[in-house]
Design a protein around this motif. Structure first.
Motif, PDB file in Angstrom:
ATOM      1  N   ALA A 130       0.839  -1.206   0.000  1.00  0.00           N
ATOM      2  CA  ALA A 130       0.000   0.000   0.000  1.00  0.00           C
ATOM      3  C   ALA A 130       0.874   1.256   0.000  1.00  0.00           C
ATOM      4  O   ALA A 130       0.547   2.264  -0.648  1.00  0.00           O
ATOM      5  N   THR A 131       1.985   1.200   0.713  1.00  0.00           N
ATOM      6  CA  THR A 131       2.939   2.316   0.754  1.00  0.00           C
ATOM      7  C   THR A 131       3.508   2.561  -0.645  1.00  0.00           C
ATOM      8  O   THR A 131       3.537   3.702  -1.134  1.00  0.00           O
ATOM      9  N   MET A 132       3.951   1.479  -1.269  1.00  0.00           N
ATOM     10  CA  MET A 132       4.516   1.567  -2.626  1.00  0.00           C
ATOM     11  C   MET A 132       3.478   2.131  -3.601  1.00  0.00           C
ATOM     12  O   MET A 132       3.780   3.004  -4.416  1.00  0.00           O
ATOM     13  N   ALA A 133       2.241   1.635  -3.506  1.00  0.00           N
ATOM     14  CA  ALA A 133       1.190   2.073  -4.428  1.00  0.00           C
ATOM     15  C   ALA A 133       0.904   3.567  -4.264  1.00  0.00           C
ATOM     16  O   ALA A 133       0.703   4.289  -5.243  1.00  0.00           O
ATOM     17  N   ALA A 134       0.912   4.026  -3.011  1.00  0.00           N
ATOM     18  CA  ALA A 134       0.680   5.453  -2.757  1.00  0.00           C
ATOM     19  C   ALA A 134       1.788   6.276  -3.410  1.00  0.00           C
ATOM     20  O   ALA A 134       1.537   7.269  -4.087  1.00  0.00           O
ATOM     21  N   ARG A 135       3.016   5.818  -3.230  1.00  0.00           N
ATOM     22  CA  ARG A 135       4.168   6.551  -3.761  1.00  0.00           C
ATOM     23  C   ARG A 135       4.160   6.608  -5.304  1.00  0.00           C
ATOM     24  O   ARG A 135       4.493   7.616  -5.902  1.00  0.00           O
ATOM     25  N   PHE A 136       3.763   5.482  -5.942  1.00  0.00           N
ATOM     26  CA  PHE A 136       3.780   5.417  -7.406  1.00  0.00           C
ATOM     27  C   PHE A 136       2.448   5.846  -8.037  1.00  0.00           C
ATOM     28  O   PHE A 136       2.343   5.916  -9.253  1.00  0.00           O
ATOM     29  N   GLY A 137       1.436   6.072  -7.205  1.00  0.00           N
ATOM     30  CA  GLY A 137       0.133   6.465  -7.745  1.00  0.00           C
ATOM     31  C   GLY A 137      -0.633   5.321  -8.388  1.00  0.00           C
ATOM     32  O   GLY A 137      -1.412   5.528  -9.319  1.00  0.00           O
ATOM     33  N   PHE A 138      -0.433   4.095  -7.885  1.00  0.00           N
ATOM     34  CA  PHE A 138      -1.183   2.953  -8.403  1.00  0.00           C
ATOM     35  C   PHE A 138      -2.448   2.733  -7.577  1.00  0.00           C
ATOM     36  O   PHE A 138      -2.476   3.002  -6.385  1.00  0.00           O
ATOM     37  N   ASP A 139      -3.446   2.188  -8.241  1.00  0.00           N
ATOM     38  CA  ASP A 139      -4.615   1.683  -7.561  1.00  0.00           C
ATOM     39  C   ASP A 139      -4.198   0.403  -6.823  1.00  0.00           C
ATOM     40  O   ASP A 139      -3.394  -0.359  -7.364  1.00  0.00           O
ATOM     41  N   CYS A 140      -4.725   0.177  -5.619  1.00  0.00           N
ATOM     42  CA  CYS A 140      -4.210  -0.960  -4.841  1.00  0.00           C
ATOM     43  C   CYS A 140      -5.307  -1.722  -4.109  1.00  0.00           C
ATOM     44  O   CYS A 140      -6.115  -1.125  -3.384  1.00  0.00           O
ATOM     45  N   THR A 141      -5.352  -3.027  -4.320  1.00  0.00           N
ATOM     46  CA  THR A 141      -6.297  -3.886  -3.599  1.00  0.00           C
ATOM     47  C   THR A 141      -5.518  -4.980  -2.875  1.00  0.00           C
ATOM     48  O   THR A 141      -4.667  -5.641  -3.468  1.00  0.00           O
ATOM     49  N   ILE A 142      -5.808  -5.148  -1.589  1.00  0.00           N
ATOM     50  CA  ILE A 142      -5.117  -6.150  -0.774  1.00  0.00           C
ATOM     51  C   ILE A 142      -6.117  -7.219  -0.331  1.00  0.00           C
ATOM     52  O   ILE A 142      -7.154  -6.899   0.258  1.00  0.00           O
ATOM     53  N   TYR A 143      -5.809  -8.463  -0.613  1.00  0.00           N
ATOM     54  CA  TYR A 143      -6.639  -9.582  -0.175  1.00  0.00           C
ATOM     55  C   TYR A 143      -6.086 -10.150   1.124  1.00  0.00           C
ATOM     56  O   TYR A 143      -4.890 -10.387   1.252  1.00  0.00           O
ATOM     57  N   MET A 144      -7.018 -10.368   2.035  1.00  0.00           N
ATOM     58  CA  MET A 144      -6.610 -10.824   3.361  1.00  0.00           C
ATOM     59  C   MET A 144      -7.713 -11.712   3.913  1.00  0.00           C
ATOM     60  O   MET A 144      -8.901 -11.367   3.792  1.00  0.00           O
ATOM     61  N   GLY A 145      -7.365 -12.872   4.468  1.00  0.00           N
ATOM     62  CA  GLY A 145      -8.372 -13.730   5.083  1.00  0.00           C
ATOM     63  C   GLY A 145      -9.142 -12.964   6.155  1.00  0.00           C
ATOM     64  O   GLY A 145      -8.565 -12.125   6.844  1.00  0.00           O
ATOM     65  N   GLU A 146     -10.428 -13.244   6.260  1.00  0.00           N
ATOM     66  CA  GLU A 146     -11.262 -12.524   7.230  1.00  0.00           C
ATOM     67  C   GLU A 146     -10.729 -12.672   8.661  1.00  0.00           C
ATOM     68  O   GLU A 146     -10.759 -11.736   9.455  1.00  0.00           O
ATOM     69  N   VAL A 147     -10.208 -13.874   8.948  1.00  0.00           N
ATOM     70  CA  VAL A 147      -9.648 -14.128  10.277  1.00  0.00           C
ATOM     71  C   VAL A 147      -8.433 -13.224  10.516  1.00  0.00           C
ATOM     72  O   VAL A 147      -8.278 -12.639  11.591  1.00  0.00           O
ATOM     73  N   ASP A 148      -7.588 -13.089   9.485  1.00  0.00           N
ATOM     74  CA  ASP A 148      -6.395 -12.243   9.614  1.00  0.00           C
ATOM     75  C   ASP A 148      -6.770 -10.761   9.718  1.00  0.00           C
ATOM     76  O   ASP A 148      -6.114 -10.003  10.435  1.00  0.00           O
ATOM     77  N   VAL A 149      -7.823 -10.351   9.004  1.00  0.00           N
ATOM     78  CA  VAL A 149      -8.272  -8.955   9.095  1.00  0.00           C
ATOM     79  C   VAL A 149      -8.628  -8.627  10.546  1.00  0.00           C
ATOM     80  O   VAL A 149      -8.253  -7.566  11.071  1.00  0.00           O
ATOM     81  N   ALA A 150      -9.303  -9.575  11.196  1.00  0.00           N
ATOM     82  CA  ALA A 150      -9.703  -9.354  12.586  1.00  0.00           C
ATOM     83  C   ALA A 150      -8.491  -9.333  13.515  1.00  0.00           C
ATOM     84  O   ALA A 150      -8.421  -8.533  14.444  1.00  0.00           O
ATOM     85  N   ARG A 151      -7.501 -10.219  13.231  1.00  0.00           N
ATOM     86  CA  ARG A 151      -6.325 -10.344  14.101  1.00  0.00           C
ATOM     87  C   ARG A 151      -5.339  -9.195  13.938  1.00  0.00           C
ATOM     88  O   ARG A 151      -4.557  -8.904  14.828  1.00  0.00           O
ATOM     89  N   GLN A 152      -5.319  -8.583  12.738  1.00  0.00           N
ATOM     90  CA  GLN A 152      -4.238  -7.647  12.412  1.00  0.00           C
ATOM     91  C   GLN A 152      -4.754  -6.227  12.176  1.00  0.00           C
ATOM     92  O   GLN A 152      -4.348  -5.557  11.230  1.00  0.00           O
ATOM     93  N   ARG A 153      -5.670  -5.801  13.018  1.00  0.00           N
ATOM     94  CA  ARG A 153      -6.313  -4.499  12.819  1.00  0.00           C
ATOM     95  C   ARG A 153      -5.340  -3.344  12.592  1.00  0.00           C
ATOM     96  O   ARG A 153      -5.545  -2.518  11.698  1.00  0.00           O
ATOM     97  N   PRO A 154      -4.249  -3.221  13.378  1.00  0.00           N
ATOM     98  CA  PRO A 154      -3.361  -2.070  13.152  1.00  0.00           C
ATOM     99  C   PRO A 154      -2.836  -2.011  11.709  1.00  0.00           C
ATOM    100  O   PRO A 154      -2.788  -0.930  11.114  1.00  0.00           O
ATOM    101  N   ASN A 155      -2.465  -3.165  11.149  1.00  0.00           N
ATOM    102  CA  ASN A 155      -1.971  -3.174   9.768  1.00  0.00           C
ATOM    103  C   ASN A 155      -3.080  -2.856   8.767  1.00  0.00           C
ATOM    104  O   ASN A 155      -2.848  -2.146   7.792  1.00  0.00           O
ATOM    105  N   VAL A 156      -4.279  -3.384   9.009  1.00  0.00           N
ATOM    106  CA  VAL A 156      -5.409  -3.097   8.124  1.00  0.00           C
ATOM    107  C   VAL A 156      -5.706  -1.598   8.160  1.00  0.00           C
ATOM    108  O   VAL A 156      -5.938  -0.959   7.130  1.00  0.00           O
ATOM    109  N   PHE A 157      -5.652  -1.039   9.346  1.00  0.00           N
ATOM    110  CA  PHE A 157      -5.872   0.395   9.534  1.00  0.00           C
ATOM    111  C   PHE A 157      -4.916   1.200   8.637  1.00  0.00           C
ATOM    112  O   PHE A 157      -5.341   2.079   7.884  1.00  0.00           O
ATOM    113  N   TRP A 158      -3.630   0.861   8.680  1.00  0.00           N
ATOM    114  CA  TRP A 158      -2.661   1.617   7.884  1.00  0.00           C
ATOM    115  C   TRP A 158      -2.849   1.402   6.383  1.00  0.00           C
ATOM    116  O   TRP A 158      -2.743   2.337   5.599  1.00  0.00           O
TER     117      TRP A 158
END
Ligand SMILES: *Cc1c(COP(=O)(O)O)cnc(C)c1O
Length: 413
Positions: free
Chosen positions: A118-146
């Motif tokens: 997501a950092t790289m995409a912001a810097r280069f101006g790319f559209d960015c989609t990240i796939y993440m298991g629902e369980v991991d989304v719940a476990r890793q909120r700080p990273n999802v937030f960023w």
């Protein structure tokens, strides 16, 4: 040797519709490999955006404390976003720009690769989609937030076990549909060819720097190099700087979790839990059952918690060029504590695995020998896990108080 194979490992087991996309990627990768201007552009970008070259720090106190080999630490923690992952994603960003694509996708388990992408995409101006298991989304909120704040769309995957492997399937599905404008940013030295080799090549910047730095500081190449092994990208990165020096022993350290005998670990090259298999587009040693179903893995370090391993490392293991070891969760916390107290340096839980093995072996080496530990990332991100593992009472109180505060506020609004 077959194309894209390392010994018996690797290959590209991909859906027919993606053949052209992979052929294009292979061609673009070949072109940048042969273009010295590309590597220079990459080095300049990493110098201006990500603190490269990262220092090689002589750990004098830790070395004295252990009383053996001189210990040097390669400081990948000082990269932008706090780990070696920046090397790979920024390199792929430059490649995507050359290919003229405008959109990137990635899958992430622990979320670190998602944040880096997501950092790289912001810097280069790319559209960015990240796939993440629902369980991991719940476990890793700080990273999802960023990721979201950096402008990425995070898609929680609800299939299967709702973890990393389901996210990988979903990312491939997206790629098949959008291959014309989209690049899939692979996060480690795994997956179908050319990803293992390409990711290792970007990460080789670590080994190239480390080789030069150790010769300047120690006057010679090191006797041993230690790196933790999740998918294997930081290990490949530093190992590549020393592969040709037969006298330099290369040591990869996997997640021993709660102990190999418990089954709760992520050791593929140590012990006998893993077996050869084909999954996620390539052939390697996987932690799987007799039917080829992937096993649950465990590690205190989310980034090492992976069922497969780089096909390049599997081959180097077969050839005896890389020695593999495993470190348990408990050993990791001890090594982390010792490193913090003696050096004022906080390694990530992943990187602490490499420290465990180095700390075990350094005392039996002589004072004029040198070792390098690749510190793949910084430990700040692990504060929740580490504070929990140390059962820190004030931290618990802090979390409970914050939760109470939120509860009351949401009650009022
Ligand atoms: C992701 C991660 C790893 C594991 O990935 P590799 O591809 O094996 O390097 C190791 N250390 C840190 C700090 C990470 O974020």
């Amino acid at each position: 040797m077959n194309k894209g194979y390392f010994g018996q490992w690797g290959g590209a087991f991909i859906p027919e519709v993606l053949h052209q996309t992979f052929a294009d990627l292979e061609k673009a990768y070949k072109a940048i490999r042969e273009d010295p201007a590309f590597w220079q552009e990459y080095v300049d970008l990493m110098g201006n955006y990500s603190c490269r070259p990262t220092p090689l720090t002589f750990a004098e106190n830790l070395s004295n404390h252990l009383g053996g080999a001189r210990i040097y630490i390669k400081r990948e923690d000082l990269n932008h976003t706090g780990a070696h992952k920046a090397n790979n994603v920024m390199g792929q960003g430059l490649l995507v720009r050359r290919m003229g694509k405008k959109r990137v996708i990635a899958e992430t388990g622990a979320g670190q690769h998602g944040v880096a992408t997501a950092t790289m995409a912001a810097r280069f101006g790319f559209d960015c989609t990240i796939y993440m298991g629902e369980v991991d989304v719940a476990r890793q909120r700080p990273n999802v937030f960023w990721m979201e704040k950096l402008g990425a769309t995070v898609v929680p995957v609800k299939d299967g076990s709702r973890t990393l492997k389901d996210a990988i399937n979903e990312a491939f599905r997206d790629w098949v549909t959008n291959m014309d404008n989209t690049h899939y940013v692979f996060g480690t030295a795994c997956g179908p060819t050319p990803f293992p080799e390409m990711v290792s090549w970007f990460q080789s910047i670590v080994g190239i720097e480390a080789n030069k730095q150790i010769q300047e500081q120690h006057g010679n190449v090191p006797d041993r190099v230690y790196a933790c092994v999740g998918g294997g990208s930081n290990a490949m990165g530093i190992f590549k700087g020393f592969l040709e020096y037969e006298a330099v022993e290369l040591v990869g350290v996997e997640a021993g979790g709660k102990g190999l005998e418990t089954g709760e670990h992520a050791a593929r090259m140590v012990g006998d839990t893993a077996s050869p298999g084909v999954a996620q587009g390539y052939k390697t040693m996987f932690l799987q059952d007799d039917d080829g179903q992937m096993l649950e893995t465990h590690s205190i370090a989310a980034g090492l918690d992976y069922v497969g391993v780089s096909p390049i490392l599997a081959d180097l293991g077969d050839k005896g060029r890389v020695r593999f070891e495993a470190a348990t969760d408990e050993e990791v916390l001890d090594a982390l504590t010792l490193t913090m107290r003696t050096e004022g340096i906080i390694p990530a839980l992943e990187s602490s695995h490499a420290f465990v093995q180095a700390i075990k072996e350094a005392p039996s080496m002589s004072r004029n020998q040198a070792i390098i530990i690749n510190m793949s990332g910084r430990g700040d991100k692990d504060i929740f896990t580490i504070a929990h593992a140390f059962d820190d009472p004030s931290w618990k109180e802090f979390i409970i108080e914050r939760a109470e505060e939120y509860k009351q506020k949401s009650f009022l609004t």
